[in-house]
Motif scaffolding. Structure first.
Motif, mmCIF file in Angstrom:
data_model
loop_
_atom_site.group_PDB
_atom_site.id
_atom_site.type_symbol
_atom_site.label_atom_id
_atom_site.label_comp_id
_atom_site.label_asym_id
_atom_site.label_seq_id
_atom_site.Cartn_x
_atom_site.Cartn_y
_atom_site.Cartn_z
ATOM 1 N N THR A 91 0.841 -1.228 0.027
ATOM 2 C CA THR A 91 -0.075 -0.090 0.179
ATOM 3 C C THR A 91 0.836 1.149 0.145
ATOM 4 N N ASP A 123 -6.113 -0.684 -4.484
ATOM 5 C CA ASP A 123 -5.486 -1.362 -3.346
ATOM 6 C C ASP A 123 -6.706 -2.450 -3.033
ATOM 7 N N GLU A 124 -6.441 -3.618 -3.307
ATOM 8 C CA GLU A 124 -7.452 -4.712 -2.862
ATOM 9 C C GLU A 124 -8.844 -4.328 -3.055
ATOM 10 N N GLN A 133 -8.919 -0.058 -0.601
ATOM 11 C CA GLN A 133 -9.559 -1.434 0.023
ATOM 12 C C GLN A 133 -10.742 -1.425 0.723
HETATM 13 MG MG LIG Z 1 -2.287 -2.450 2.368
#
Ligand SMILES: [Mg+2]
Ligand SMILES: Nc1ncnc2c1ncn2[C@@H]1O[C@H](COP(=O)(O)OP(=O)(O)OP(=O)(O)O)[C@@H](O)[C@H]1O
Lengths: 348, 221, 262
Positions: free
Chosen positions: A62, A181-182, A103
């Motif tokens: 990240t 991010d995810e 995320q």
């Molecule tokens: Mg992360």
């Protein structure tokens, strides 16, 4: 200064399909910490390429990604997008041209779905009709019916639907670069697979340069053009195509990340056409495998039927040859690193 | 106009130390008594209504509305019936304490997860047993928070109750008012006010300790 | 601390009580004004049956009562408006201060302020300064300032960090993040603080009578002093009704103004 900033932004903004991203010896040391979270990270991402960052929790995925849109300022090193030095640009202007999906999704709860998606176009001063049109278009792209969803609020959507809105919102101003991010982190396996498939189809048509963080190696194999396997402090252990990483893990660390069944995962990446086919058997009533399928499907059929060979058929249903376990193994044994680069076709 | 004279204040405290102490104790006593009554009554009400939607929302709405009534109005309203002094003071303090206590009791009892309730039932506990052995202990920290909020509220309101001859530090505040212009007016009012503030802070601290020592170890965060 | 837990408790109840599709105009919504009207009617009926002596006649007449109600409302509304104008911007500034120490000190002061008895503040100000309307107004503002300030700070700080980050990630300037994201999301908490302040003010304005600032407290105190219970009762009931109505109006405004989707 403002002039150079303006031209810098324009240079990035002109593109809607991917541009090159270059990170050069980037370092991040968080204040009050001894060890850097990211150490000497260098990488070049080609235009239109989808690069996956995989690595264990806390390895710095990240942090590395967020330095590209300067949510986190690098301690040293340089980053450029489309040849422009990111650090010399106005961060707010810069971010309007980089799609960003986090995320935790982070939809604005007090705005409708349509308003959420319209955020960046509004910041860029688009006209109302243009924004409205774009919002509808995007909702359809992520398979949400505009009539049903545009005026809803985020809390009235399921987790998977919110993820889609997050992706739509990031795509809103058609940025050349996407940081994700995810993005599919918080969904169940079935929804996740569906979102992944949609996402791949989408990327085929839009061709953005995408950096995609995940800690699911299978997701990385499925989606990525190239995968960067990272270890502590964002160290690049291997940066290669999925097929090459599966065929030849650079070291034990990468191998342990691939986990069991590397051969099977590889087979899923190899299309039937890569194998040397034997003569068609022509057993009537026996299942066949399509020419466009992958070797894993072929193996599946062989195991299920217990037959020594399975026929391969072309689009018209004509048998063009057959596959046996030996022939499938031969492909893996003979496969040289690089030969099947980029052949993701079989993954779907 | 009356400026603060520190020496004068210290002399004042020195001379009236006994009075001050007595008022502090009175204040504490009236608040403690009211909280005790309000806790018993409030938790009982909470137990009665928590599982019945209509009485529950009625009770909570009524309690919320009751809290908006200015305390001087309530104190004055009940004096024709209950006279002056301790009785109207305790009554109105109980009145104002009920809201936070009832509300937190209801919230606390309802917060016990259905899974826990079901496993208690599955072990053959009767509803009463579940209430006393499972729900109340689990709700206790939240109930206690309600009592703590009520304590802060009533310590302040008790100061106003001195106007209807209630006990406590409010008497000093009103003495300051009635001796307006004299040398000691500020000393009286300041002592009363500071006393209430200190008392409130000390009581709040005490509640932190009580809550720590009476909450099951497993529930502490 | 205490108050956070308390609001959480309130929040929990409200969430639990919320119907699936909240309707705006329900019977429950109008319970308060109906109750108030009924109580006032009963009060009027009761007073009209009484034989008023001369002292009572001097206060239990329309012009005296409207004067006192006017004073009471003016104190309440002016003080609350001042608080809104002063405390909300200060709260926003404080929430955006980098120094955590400054914020913690302010919150600590706010907590101590909460523990200070309103009568104490009013009477101390009168002794130190002067009696009258202005003093009462200042006392009210001082007293109601803290809850609004604190709610504003908390409201802005509690905005989900992910929401804030995605706003920044989309290229909003810090000011745009504040005005488009943080403040709108803090509105419910700020409004709750203002509602508390209004109700506080109605109560504290009752005490204003002690320092000759008028208001309905006059009727209560005179009634007590002169042993004229009808006067006392009318004053007390009126002030209670005003408190209920103001709380009701504030609650109504809260529902109208808070952003949908939260
Ligand atoms: Mg992360
Ligand atoms: N704001 C911060 N301040 C200080 N340290 C941080 C901060 N953010 C992250 N770190 C540290 O930097 C390291 C890398 O964190 P990062 O969030 O980049 O990991 P990650 O690979 O994304 O992990 P995950 O898969 O859990 O999301 C971690 O050790 C983390 O504790």
């Amino acid at each position: 200064m403002s002039e150079s900033t303006a031209t810098g932004i324009t240079a990035i903004a002109q593109h809607t399909s991917g541009v090159e991203i270059v990170l050069d010896r980037v370092v991040k040391v968080y204040p009050g910490q001894q060890a850097p979270a990211v150490q000497d990270f260098s990488m070049t991402v080609a235009p239109g390429e989808l690069v996956m960052f995989v690595g264990p929790s806390g390895c710095g995925k990240t942090t590395t990604m967020k330095m590209i849109n300067r949510i986190i300022e690098p301690s040293s090193g340089s980053i450029s997008i489309g040849g422009r030095d990111v650090l010399s640009l106005d961060p707010n202007e810069l971010r309007r041209h980089i799609g960003y999906v986090i995320q935790q999704i982070g939809l604005f709860p007090h705005m409708t779905i349509a308003e959420n998606i319209a955020t960046v176009p509004k910041l860029l001063g688009w006209s109302k009709p243009r924004i409205a049109e774009r919002v509808d278009e995007l909702l359809e792209t992520v398979q949400l019916d505009p009539g049903t969803f545009a005026s809803r609020y985020p809390k009235q959507l399921s987790g998977g639907q919110q993820q889609r809105v997050g992706v739509a919102r990031a795509l809103a101003a058609d940025p050349p670069v996407m940081l994700m991010d995810e993005p599919f982190g918080a969904t169940d396996p079935i929804t996740r697979e569906k979102l992944q498939a949609e996402f791949l189809r989408l990327q085929e048509s839009i061709g953005k340069t995408i950096i995609f963080v995940t800690h699911d190696f299978d997701e990385a194999i499925r989606l990525g053009d190239r995968i960067a396997v990272l270890s502590d402090r964002s160290r690049i252990e291997q940066f290669d195509t999925p097929a090459n990483i599966l065929a030849e893990p650079a070291n034990d660390y990468v191998a342990s990340f691939i986990g069991h069944g590397a051969a099977l995962k590889r087979l899923a990446l190899v299309p039937v056409e890569e194998a040397t086919l034997g003569a068609a058997v022509g057993t009537s009533g026996a299942p066949t495998i399509e020419f466009a399928g992958n070797l894993r499907d072929a193996l599946d059929v062989l195991v299920l039927t217990g037959l020594p060979a399975v026929d391969v058929v072309d689009e018209q249903g004509r048998a063009v040859g057959s596959l046996s376990v030996d022939r499938i193994s031969a492909v893996l044994g003979a496969e040289l690193p690089g030969r099947t680069a980029g052949s993701r076709a079989g993954a779907r | 106009m009356n400026a603060l004279d520190l020496d004068g204040l210290l002399t004042f405290w020195g001379r009236r130390w006994d009075d001050i102490l007595e008022l502090v104790l009175q204040h504490l006593a009236v608040v403690a008594l009211s909280l005790l009554i309000a806790t018993v009554v409030g938790v009982l009400i909470g137990i009665l209504v928590w599982n019945r939607p209509v009485p529950r929302s009625l009770t909570i709405a009524a309690a919320g509305v009751a809290l908006t009534i200015p305390s001087l109005a309530l104190l004055a309203l009940i004096t024709p019936v209950f006279g002056l002094g301790w009785t109207p003071t305790v009554l109105s303090l109980v009145f104002y304490s009920l809201l936070p206590i009832v509300r937190n009791t209801v919230v606390g009892l309802r917060e016990v997860s259905p899974a826990i309730m079901e496993s208690a039932k599955g072990m053959g506990m009767s509803p009463a047993k579940i209430l006393f052995a499972v729900q109340l202990p689990m709700a206790w920290p939240i109930i206690l928070t309600g009592v703590r909020v009520a304590a802060q509220l009533t310590i302040g309101i008790a100061a106003i109750a001195a106007y209807v001859a209630g006990p406590g530090l409010g008497q000093f505040i009103f003495q300051g008012l009635s001796s307006l212009g004299s040398k000691n007016a500020l000393n009286f009012a300041l002592t009363g006010t500071l006393g209430v503030v200190l008392l409130a802070l000390v009581v709040d601290g005490a509640f932190v300790l009580i809550s720590r020592s009476t909450t099951s170890r497993g529930l502490r965060v | 601390m205490t108050v956070t837990t308390e609001t959480q408790a309130i929040g929990a109840t409200r969430v639990a009580e919320a119907p699936a599709r909240p309707r705006f105009f329900t019977w429950r919504r109008f319970t308060t004004p109906i109750v108030v009207v009924v109580v006032l009617a009963l009060l009027l009926l009761w007073v009209s049956t009484l034989q008023l002596d001369s002292i009572e006649q001097r206060t239990l007449n329309w012009s005296y009562i409207t004067l006192r109600v006017g004073e009471h409302l003016s104190l309440t509304v002016v003080a609350s408006a001042l608080v809104a104008v002063l405390a909300i911007p200060t709260g926003i500034l404080l929430a955006k201060t980098r120094s955590a120490t400054v914020r913690n000190v302010i919150l600590a002061i706010a907590n101590i302020g909460q523990a200070t008895p309103a009568v104490g503040v009013v009477i101390l100000l009168a002794i130190l300064w002067q009696t009258g309307y202005t003093t009462a107004l200042v006392a009210l503002v001082v007293y109601a300032f803290l809850p609004v300030l604190r709610n504003t700070m908390i409201g802005i700080q509690q905005v989900d960090a992910n929401v804030r980050e995605s706003a920044r990630g989309m290229g909003m300037t810090p000011n745009q993040v504040l005005t488009r994201i943080e403040v709108p999301l803090a509105v419910p908490v700020i409004l709750a603080g203002l509602r508390t302040a209004l109700v506080f003010c109605v109560g504290v304005a009752t005490i204003a009578t002690f320092i000759n600032a008028g208001g309905l407290g006059d009727m209560i105190v005179n009634g007590l002093k002169l042993q004229r219970y009808p006067v006392l009762v009318v004053g007390a009931v009126l002030v209670a009704c005003i408190a209920l109505l103001i709380d009701w109006i504030a609650g109504f405004a809260e529902d109208l103004l808070k952003p949908k989707g939260i």
